[in-house]
Design an enzyme around this catalytic site. Structure first.
Site, PDB file in Angstrom:
ATOM      1  N   ALA A 243      13.002  18.376 -31.810  1.00 41.35           N
ATOM      2  CA  ALA A 243      13.502  18.633 -30.462  1.00 41.35           C
ATOM      3  C   ALA A 243      14.992  18.914 -30.532  1.00 41.35           C
ATOM      4  O   ALA A 243      15.801  18.030 -30.328  1.00 41.35           O
ATOM      5  CB  ALA A 243      13.220  17.442 -29.561  1.00 41.35           C
ATOM      6  N   CYS A 244      15.331  20.144 -30.843  1.00 43.44           N
ATOM      7  CA  CYS A 244      16.702  20.486 -31.203  1.00 43.44           C
ATOM      8  C   CYS A 244      17.475  21.120 -30.042  1.00 43.44           C
ATOM      9  O   CYS A 244      16.931  21.361 -28.978  1.00 43.44           O
ATOM     10  CB  CYS A 244      16.680  21.447 -32.384  1.00 43.44           C
ATOM     11  SG  CYS A 244      15.683  20.835 -33.767  1.00 43.44           S
TER      12      CYS A 244
END
Length: 477
Positions: A12-13
């Site tokens: 989850a960047c």
């Protein structure tokens, strides 16, 4: 003891891309926080160029994806996992042609498009992308084309965004279904920030200078009646998602990034229609990119460590405990080719770490950046930064000012060291330069690690009186 399945690797960047005329020094920059696990070390390595006598084969340990590879490969840097048991996940790097790549920004496709073109479980995915693309391309545009073609041929196992850059341009590629993708060139005077959503908007199929795409994507959308708009081809609308989850998890990060670089624009953190491309009100430096990737809604009511408590956990911040490493890949103009690429790495939580600049035309990386396993070890760069971060968290209010001062001082020291190395390296012959840059990296790493070891010493020493087993003692006894 509870067993954790580490093969399940949620990612989850948050990403940023900056065009060359949008930056203070003419650099093209791409950067991303690799967010997955709060305690999972990364290494920094360099792969030498290879020339084999026969074709090679890549096979993923993660999902079994298999493909042939060319005989020859370029040198490239990468930040792989500490263990290859679940796959490589090399994530980011710069090759010897000064092409930068960061993979991936995880995203989501809607059910309609996935029904028409499902994801392919053994297709190409994040774990493999750097390894099978970066060593084999000489421009950012070539990187987009290679990855796009691989996605069309083998299918993709995930919905993702992938960043590419060279000294001239930056590109952002998004996969929207099993075999569908588009890519857009970031305008030279523009920037983009992305947060776990499909974000590319209108596609101009006649503009090959600024757009690339799967060869049958228009036909695919028409045949399956997927376009919700009466006019145009908005990739985000056709392939993406909207809803409360996006407005809590994703759009606030885009909002705060655009607020940083365009404070004059009024927007809501939950706005689903914020533009993909923006033009900053000032030119952006590498420090601005670092501040974005380190942001946790400072100065707003949404800061998890802020003094206002009512909305402290309403939105997911950019910098958080599950960041394994944060990177900015900078391609600098007007320097010798070996000095063009700088890979800025912050191990662990970006907000509680420091970005260390590393030249990428090198023969080796600092030893501490090649160490670190699943449990703490003092000789690992990842764990050195992580230890200071954990000690800060224990007494955040007491140590915030000291910690921030240390970060700022080190940032200035590393910047000065990089400038000094630039000046010395620029006068060297090509055969001397690679070793000099390798040694310069070692000095930069040593400065950063010694600073954080000293910081850790101060944190431990000054934490000793915070025990719950404390009591005001009687000085007369």
């Amino acid at each position: 003891m509870m067993q954790i399945d580490y093969s399940k690797r949620p990612s989850a960047c948050t990403s940023i891309l900056i065009g060359r005329f949008a930056s203070t020094d003419g650099s093209v920059m791409i950067g991303r926080n690799e967010d997955s696990k709060a305690s999972w070390p990364k290494h920094f390595v360099v792969h030498a160029a290879q020339s084999e006598t026969k074709l090679q084969t890549f096979k993923s340990k993660d999902n079994g994806f298999t493909m042939p590879l060319p005989k020859a490969s370029l040198r490239y840097t990468a930040t792989p996992e500490w263990t290859f048991k679940y796959g490589l996940f090399e994530e980011d790097g710069i090759n010897e042609a000064n092409v930068a790549m960061s993979a991936t920004e995880s995203a989501y496709s809607n059910a309609l498009v996935l029904a028409a073109d499902p994801l392919v479980p053994d297709g190409i995915q994040e774990e493999a992308m750097i390894t099978v693309v970066l060593p084999y391309v000489t421009t950012a545009r070539e990187g987009v084309a290679r990855l796009g073609q691989l996605g069309e041929k083998y299918g993709t196992a995930e919905t993702n965004g992938i960043l590419f850059a060279d000294v001239h341009e930056a590109w952002y590629l998004e996969t929207g279904a099993g075999h569908q993708w588009v890519a857009q060139r970031i305008p030279d005077d523009g920037y983009a920030v992305v947060a776990n959503q499909l974000t590319i908007q209108q596609i101009d199929f006649t503009d090959s200078d600024n757009f690339m795409f799967a060869k049958n994507i228009e036909k695919f959308v028409q045949e399956h009646h997927l376009n919700p708009d009466a006019n145009g081809f908005n990739f985000r609308h056709i392939f993406g998602t909207t809803g409360v989850s996006d407005e809590t998890y994703n759009t606030p990060r885009v909002w705060v990034g655009q607020k940083m670089f365009n404070p004059e624009i009024e927007q809501s953190p939950t706005d689903e229609e914020m533009p993909f491309i923006r033009y900053a009100s000032k030119r952006l430096s590498v420090n601005d990119a670092q501040q974005f990737l380190s942001n946790h809604f400072e100065g707003t009511q949404y800061d998890p460590v802020g003094h206002e408590s009512a909305h402290r956990h309403d939105f997911r911040p950019i910098s958080l405990a599950k960041t394994q490493e944060s990177h900015i890949l900078q391609l600098r103009p007007n320097v010798p080719s070996a000095m063009t690429g700088v890979q800025w790495l912050a191990m662990g939580v970006a907000a509680q770490s420091n970005y260390v600049p590393f030249y990428t035309a090198i023969t080796n990386t600092p030893q501490a950046y090649q160490r670190g396993q699943g449990k703490y070890s003092a000789n690992s760069a990842y764990w050195t930064f992580k230890l200071a971060s954990v000690l800060l968290d224990a007494h955040y209010r007491h140590f915030e000012a000291m910690y921030t001062q240390t970060q700022q001082q080190l940032q200035a020291q590393l910047g000065a060291m990089l400038q000094e190395s630039d000046q010395k390296a620029s006068s060297l012959a090509p055969e001397e330069m690679i070793q000099f840059l390798t040694d310069a990296n070692a000095a930069l790493a040593k400065q950063a690690l010694s600073t954080y070891n000293a910081l850790t010493s101060d944190l431990v020493t000054n934490s000793t009186d915070f025990s719950p087993l404390n009591f005001k003692t009687d000085d007369n006894l």
